[in-house]
Scaffold this active site. Structure first.
Site: not given
Length: 473
Positions: A20, A120
């Site tokens: 990520h 996120d």
């Protein structure tokens, strides 16, 4: 790249996983090339793992380290700050550590006052926090939109139309709110794993991620994706959540500074290149499973013997697995395949290998970055997913004829050497697999189209500028 007309200050707060953090870092560089100021926020060890910022962008990209609080370190291994540092049963404690950054993040945002923040799936607490500071937020997903559509049950958005899924069988097929035909769904062994959840069996501590809470208050959705890959899913997100959806494109390797020919003269690459040059065009299977996946002995054995059984040449980037010293290739395997196969346990220049004309296909775990890199070069995929998002990637890509998934036992997820050999041969040499190879090459033209994906970045930034005024409480 041309600069957009107004400078923005964009913050980024990705989940504690390098899969990520790296895409956010690549995106930060693209935004900075347009003249915008970026603050990428993570923990000290994760920040130290990032490559050096290009000299011409150093003034525009700020990397900020927020230390994990001591009270959240007790149940984590020493220096563990990412999913690559922990076993799955320790992820609950990593989530607690991530949530524990809330106070220090708040102070940072108060002092730096960014226009927008990209956050996120794990930060479900962030939207109300940043809105109280009059900062707008983007729910940025490093994988395609179909993941959100499948895993989130949008009850608040759809009301009675959102039927709750309570049985394992409910996840074997598309959810009721998907209005178009799709084969998306999990296999029974994957559903069992999902229902077990992620927990520490010693303490009973579990972790859950509230997708709907995370997305319900965002100002904008963005995905590392493109309409050419999944227009129907991107449009569905917008229909369900009533928020703008503005993908940033796939952030192809051609955008990434590290693809520059800095490895051209390295002895390691020259040796690999020499071997690849001797192989026939489109004949070699490239095998790699990313930096975090740890194969068990049975899977490693069946995979190796399947490659042997296929008779095809292969190059296997087999990373040494920490805490798995007892896991190894079958006795005599490397000797038996030495005339046509290479097993490399060191780091390899993956992009340069995938770009080589002798590569016919890519055997992958379907991590988002790996899929994008494979399709960027038009390589047909042979797919062996392990995580749930990887499983959905495999289902959709097989449906789109971009790859072949290796069949597994429905109950326990095991696979055989025979299924490996058949899948590899179908994807790379069998006449029946020509449609997969052709489709992969077609998608390669899309993924490698630099101008197309530059326009995705430009469109995204233009949207942020248009919505630049402070959020109204």
């Amino acid at each position: 790249m041309a600069k957009t007309d107004k400078q923005l200050h964009i913050a980024m707060f990705p989940w504690l996983a390098m899969g990520h953090i790296f895409p956010n870092f690549e995106l930060a560089k693209l935004f900075a090339q347009k003249g915008h100021s970026i603050t990428l926020i993570s923990t000290p060890r994760n920040i130290s793992r990032l490559p050096q910022i290009p000299t011409h962008l150093e003034q525009l990209i700020k990397l900020v380290s927020l230390p994990i609080l001591p009270k959240h370190k007790a149940n984590l291994p020493e220096n563990a700050e990412s999913t690559m540092d922990v076993t799955p049963n320790k992820v609950p404690y990593l989530k607690m550590a991530y949530d524990g950054l809330q106070e220090s993040l708040t102070q940072l945002l108060k002092s730096s006052a960014p226009d927008w923040i990209l956050y996120d799936f794990a930060a479900d607490w962030l939207p109300p926090l940043v809105h109280s500071l009059q900062i707008r937020c983007v729910f940025f997903v490093v994988s395609p939109a179909w993941n959100l559509c499948f895993f989130d049950t949008p009850k608040p958005q759809l009301g009675s139309a959102a039927v709750f899924r309570t049985k394992p069988e409910d996840y074997l097929r598309p959810p009721s709110w998907v209005p178009f035909h799709s084969n998306i769904g999990l296999k029974l062994h994957e559903v069992k794993k999902m229902f077990e959840g992620v927990s520490d069996k010693e303490t009973g501590v579990t972790v859950s991620f509230n997708f709907n809470k995370a997305v319900s208050s965002c100002d904008l959705f963005s995905f590392r994706s493109c309409y050419e890959l999944e227009s129907e899913w991107l449009n569905l997100v917008e229909d369900i959540y009533k928020r703008p959806v503005v993908p940033v494109g796939v952030i192809p390797p051609s955008f990434q500074v590290r693809i520059v020919n800095e490895e051209d003269n390295k002895p390691e690459w020259l040796k690999i290149q020499s071997w690849l040059d001797k192989q026939e065009q489109g004949s070699v299977v490239y095998i790699a499973f990313g930096s975090e996946l740890k194969l068990g002995q049975q899977d490693l054995t069946e995979l190796a013997l399947g490659l042997e059984l296929s008779g095809l040449p292969f190059f296997w980037a087999l990373r040494k697995q920490q805490d798995s010293s007892s896991v190894d290739l079958p006795d005599g395997f490397e000797d038996r395949v030495s005339d046509r196969g290479v097993v490399c346990r060191d780091w390899v220049p993956q992009l340069k290998i995938l770009a080589h004309g002798s590569i016919g296909g890519y055997l992958t775990h379907c991590g988002s970055g790996s899929v994008i890199e494979g399709l960027h070069f038009g390589r047909v995929l042979v797919m062996l997913p392990y995580l749930l998002d990887q499983a959905l990637y495999a289902r959709v890509l097989e449906e789109k004829k971009l790859g072949v998934e290796i069949p597994r036992n429905e109950q326990d997820g095991s696979f055989t050497r025979s299924s490996v050999a058949k899948s590899v041969k179908l994807a790379i040499v069998d006449e029946g697999g020509s449609i997969y190879r052709d489709k992969a090459k077609e998608m390669g033209l899309v993924f490698s189209d630099k101008d197309r994906h530059e326009q995705y970045i430009e469109n995204f930034l233009q949207h942020l500028q248009h919505k630049r005024e402070p959020f109204q409480i």
